[in-house]
Design an enzyme around this catalytic site. Structure first.
Site, PDB file in Angstrom:
ATOM      1  N   ASP A 142       3.421   1.600 -15.192  1.00  0.00           N
ATOM      2  CA  ASP A 142       3.621   1.311 -13.768  1.00  0.00           C
ATOM      3  C   ASP A 142       5.097   0.995 -13.506  1.00  0.00           C
ATOM      4  O   ASP A 142       5.671   0.130 -14.149  1.00  0.00           O
ATOM      5  CB  ASP A 142       2.746   0.118 -13.365  1.00  0.00           C
ATOM      6  CG  ASP A 142       2.636  -0.053 -11.851  1.00  0.00           C
ATOM      7  OD1 ASP A 142       3.573   0.349 -11.137  1.00  0.00           O
ATOM      8  OD2 ASP A 142       1.621  -0.583 -11.401  1.00  0.00           O
ATOM      9  N   SER A 162      -2.838  -1.800  -5.554  1.00  0.00           N
ATOM     10  CA  SER A 162      -1.554  -2.442  -5.334  1.00  0.00           C
ATOM     11  C   SER A 162      -1.743  -3.752  -4.562  1.00  0.00           C
ATOM     12  O   SER A 162      -2.386  -4.673  -5.057  1.00  0.00           O
ATOM     13  CB  SER A 162      -0.603  -1.473  -4.621  1.00  0.00           C
ATOM     14  OG  SER A 162       0.729  -1.914  -4.688  1.00  0.00           O
ATOM     15  N   HIS A 183       2.196   3.899 -11.192  1.00  0.00           N
ATOM     16  CA  HIS A 183       1.504   3.128 -10.150  1.00  0.00           C
ATOM     17  C   HIS A 183       0.363   3.940  -9.545  1.00  0.00           C
ATOM     18  O   HIS A 183      -0.652   3.400  -9.135  1.00  0.00           O
ATOM     19  CB  HIS A 183       2.507   2.722  -9.067  1.00  0.00           C
ATOM     20  CG  HIS A 183       1.993   1.650  -8.157  1.00  0.00           C
ATOM     21  ND1 HIS A 183       1.551   0.431  -8.618  1.00  0.00           N
ATOM     22  CD2 HIS A 183       1.848   1.611  -6.797  1.00  0.00           C
ATOM     23  CE1 HIS A 183       1.156  -0.318  -7.599  1.00  0.00           C
ATOM     24  NE2 HIS A 183       1.321   0.375  -6.492  1.00  0.00           N
TER      25      HIS A 183
END
Length: 823
Positions: free
Chosen positions: A750, A677, A784
């Site tokens: 995601d 991330s 994610h």
């Protein structure tokens, strides 16, 4: 000469073969990593633990292994920020258990719960107020149902009738209505027909309009796109509130609606219902949609309208901004039926200067009087922890200063002035006093635990210090403010307070671990200084036995203190084996104070517990690992941290490399950097703006900040206010400078704000066009965070292969390349 040429020719052929093999493995199926990594990932998982309300029993929730890609790839609807499994009418991505057992904390007696259906997925566990049974949700086939397990016989039974399906779109679909006998649930309407059919042709264009009002929005995903999406959202999110008894009797409450929240009052006589209303938005998720909040009686009669709130599309984007009207509506936990809420006094705009921001109100049943003010805040409201009429704590915060304040208030006597008891930066961990210890109150809800006639409360916290985290338990005298330390974790253990089970005898439950002992639960008698083990969970990854771990502190060039945890493989000897290739895994954080940025953020005594996401896996393959070397981005006073993001990031990375090299354990020419991330964003930036690393391993990141134009992470300026900052911080804009191998991984589903899969696809496209050494791996059906066993095994294969190609053997390959180019 001929022999030398032959050797050069051979090396050239080997390089060609390597390049060919690297190209050929782009059309492969799921791969398996080295067996030692696969064994760690497939190891049985440690159960989740929850204590009963009376602190006499422990509940163990057994956990299955990773789901298969077949399970993860089940049909999924992505609507208004929700991810829905249309088959079950529940959430499509949940972590579940597959078994349940109880254990008596006094004598160790165990009771395995029987009667749970085979292949059931178990979620939403909660004890009844009297501690006699546990409720949980069973998902099996196309149905979600409510079950309970009774403590005395450890038998599970279904509560919901066979013809009732629960609606799990908005999370746990039930709440206890009273002490272990009755529930209120969100059910799929009994007369609901088939799902809407997708039209073969559109009825017209999709139009959005703004008439001159500023309505900025963060970069969001899974938004409604058209009328068909709206129809699907209404179909799957619509619920009927139902009261249901353990005996099976049911009663519908109110009318079906988009029932987002169903919250009984502590005494069980009223129910707060929060319904989403049209019109919806194509640029915001459902948590910003219009909503109606009402109070119903337990028999289904509408009693009071709390709030009718509009679409939240006019909330300023500055940090600290909130919608106007009543918000944070909830029950007072220590009272029978008393509402509390907050209202903004500054128009909800965090960008304006004002002395008063928020006002907190309460309103008692039967909700016919005027609301009563509890207190007015000069900062934004942060929450209330309830105790009794003489005790509650209200918190407030302000983003620009990172300040948090805590206030002691007297809900039963509003004439007593609120007392400020905490005033610090929330990033100042060393001065964190901890949080109040809670226990079940008179109506079963958690309230502040008191002793000595209400004069004493208890605080527990992480105990951050220059030596690392040392969790603690304190007693606090409310009159004098004096604090007494009752328990403090001591080396060589990391021991965290869990529950105060006996106030008079000072007996507590803790979770204790060390570098060599996995976490387990203990009963500690603070008066007698005795320790009794409650669990004996084994080491889930014995493959890592013998590794060394050290929390180290160091400084970067500008004098800011940094910390990180250095791991070395089992059996490693610096003198014998020499410097190792190093994998660094980090995540940058913004600070407003150098002092706060330099604080130690871990403990040297924690057990090394690994998951698929952990860089410590690669210790088994011969790498040193420098985990979480701090990468603070500091902007003091009026200076914003990101004004010098790149400079500070490179400075921190240089310091991290220097410290492991200076220790003689890290090879400066074999450094790898990775992150997830915002950590992926960091890794790509370090490759673009330095030559410190051999390769990068970014996962699920955002690389072009112009695609998040209204702010990102802790940056609240827009791209139009700070275009140079957005450009400088975007690795995509500097892709021509990335000349190290980069393995880009992203889940193709995601849903995290800002990290569209397109971010990785565009970066890879730029790198490919510029002739870089890059590989893009898109994991099907992964969000994610990644879930499927096949995805995770393949991820580890990709990572270990990339590390071996470009890091472990980097020196040899550089020599070969030099010999080929200079025969």
């Amino acid at each position: 000469m001929q022999a030398y040429l032959s050797r050069a020719t051979l090396l050239f052929c080997l390089l060609l073969a390597f390049s060919a093999s690297a190209a050929d493995d782009t059309k492969i199926g799921y791969q398996m990593p080295p067996q030692i990594l696969a064994d760690i990932i497939d190891a049985p998982q440690t159960p989740w633990v929850a204590l009963s309300p009376n602190n006499e029993w422990m509940m163990f929730i057994e956990r299955p292994g990773l789901p298969s890609i077949e399970e993860v790839a089940q049909p999924e609807l992505r609507l208004a920020g929700l991810r829905i499994n249309p088959r079950t009418n529940g959430r499509s991505r949940q972590t579940s258990g597959d078994g349940l057992r109880f254990q008596n904390m006094k004598n160790g007696e165990e009771r395995q719960v029987t009667g749970i259906p085979v292949d059931a997925r178990l979620t939403g566990f909660s004890w009844s107020d009297d501690g006699k049974r546990v409720a949980f949700v069973v998902t099996l086939g196309d149905r979600i149902s409510l079950w309970t397990a009774e403590l005395k016989n450890a038998k599970a039974q279904q509560v919901t009738p066979e013809d009732m399906r629960l609606n799990g779109v908005y999370g746990r679909p039930y709440s206890w209505l009273d002490k272990g006998k009755t529930f209120v649930v969100r059910a799929v309407p009994a007369d609901r027909g088939p799902a809407p059919s997708e039209p073969l042709a559109p009825t017209g264009p999709v139009i959005q309009e703004n008439m001159g009002k500023k309505a900025p929005a963060r970069t969001l995903q899974d938004l409604l796109q058209n009328q068909y999406d709206e129809n699907l959202y209404e179909y799957y999110a619509t619920s009927q509130a139902v009261r249901i008894e353990l005996k099976g009797n049911t009663k519908e409450l109110g009318q079906p609606g988009l029932l987002r929240r169903l919250s009984p009052s502590p005494d069980g006589q009223y129910i707060l219902m929060e319904n989403i209303q049209a019109p919806y938005s194509y640029s915001l998720q459902e948590n910003k949609f219009p909503r109606l909040i009402e109070i119903y009686s337990r028999d289904g009669e509408m009693i009071y309208e709390v709030a009718n709130l509009p679409l939240q599309d006019q909330v300023p984007i500055s940090f600290g901004s909130v919608p106007t009207g009543r918000r944070s509506v909830s029950w007072r936990d220590d009272a029978k039926a008393e509402l509390s809420w907050v209202e903004a006094l500054d128009g909800g705009d965090g960008g304006v200067e004002t002395a008063e921001r928020d006002r907190v109100f309460t309103l008692e049943a039967p909700f016919k009087d005027e609301p009563v003010e509890l207190m007015t805040l000069g900062q934004r409201y942060g929450g209330i922890i309830w105790g009794n009429d003489d005790l509650a704590f209200v918190t407030s915060w302000w983003w620009k200063t990172r300040n948090v304040k805590g206030w002691l208030v007297h809900p039963g006597n509003r004439r007593i002035k609120a007392k400020l008891v905490e005033d610090r930066s929330w990033q100042d961990r060393y001065n964190d006093p901890g949080t109040p210890v809670m226990h079940p109150g008179p109506y079963g809800n958690p309230v502040i635990l008191t002793a000595n006639g209400g004069r004493t409360i208890f605080h527990s916290g992480d105990g951050a210090s220059p030596e690392g985290d040392r969790p603690f338990l304190d007693s606090v005298d409310l009159r004098s403010g004096q604090t007494t330390r009752l328990f403090h974790s001591e080396a060589p253990y990391y021991e965290r307070f869990v529950e105060l089970v006996d106030v008079k005898k000072l007996r507590i439950v803790t979770r204790r671990e060390s570098q060599t002992e996995p976490p387990n639960y203990y009963l500690r008698d603070l008066t007698k200084d005795e320790l009794k083990p409650l669990t004996t969970f084994p080491d889930p990854a014995p493959q890592l036995a013998g590794i060394s771990k050290e929390l180290i502190t160091y400084q970067r060039e500008d004098g800011v203190d940094l910390t990180g945890t250095l791991y070395l493989p089992a059996g490693y000897d610096k003198e014998r084996d020499g410097p190792l290739p190093v994998l660094m895994w980090a995540y940058p954080t913004e600070f407003k104070s150098k002092k706060d940025a330099g604080q130690v953020t871990d403990s040297p005594y924690r057990f090394t517990r690994v998951g698929w996401f952990s860089p410590m896996l690669y210790l088994t393959l011969g790498y040193a690992v420098f985990d979480d070397p701090t990468m603070p981005i500091i902007g003091e006073g009026e200076v914003e941290p990101n004004d010098t993001f790149i400079e500070q990031l490179v400075m921190s990375a240089q310091a991290a490399i220097d410290v492991v090299v200076d220790r003689g354990v890290g090879d400066r020419d074999r450094m790898a950097i990775g992150g997830h991330s915002y950590g992926a964003f960091m890794a790509a930036n370090l490759l673009a703006h330095s030559d410190l690393f051999r390769l990068g391993l970014p996962r699920s990141g955002a690389y072009n900040r112009t695609l998040t134009p209204f702010g990102f992470q802790s940056e609240e300026r827009t791209v139009w206010e700070a275009p140079k900052i957005y450009f400088a911080m975007s690795p995509f804009m500097h892709a021509d400078k990335i000349d190290e191998p980069i393995l880009i991984v992203h889940g193709d589903a995601d849903n995290n704000s800002g990290t569209y899969p397109m971010q990785s696809e565009r970066l890879y496209g730029a790198l490919k066009g510029l002739g870089a050494t890059a590989r893009l791996v898109m994991l099907p059906h992964e969000s994610h965070s990644y879930r499927a066993r096949e995805s995770i095994m393949h991820l580890l294969w990709e990572t270990s292969t990339w590390l071996d190609r470009y890091c472990m053997n980097a020196g040899e390959r550089s020599l070969e390349a030099q010999e080929v180019s200079n025969p």
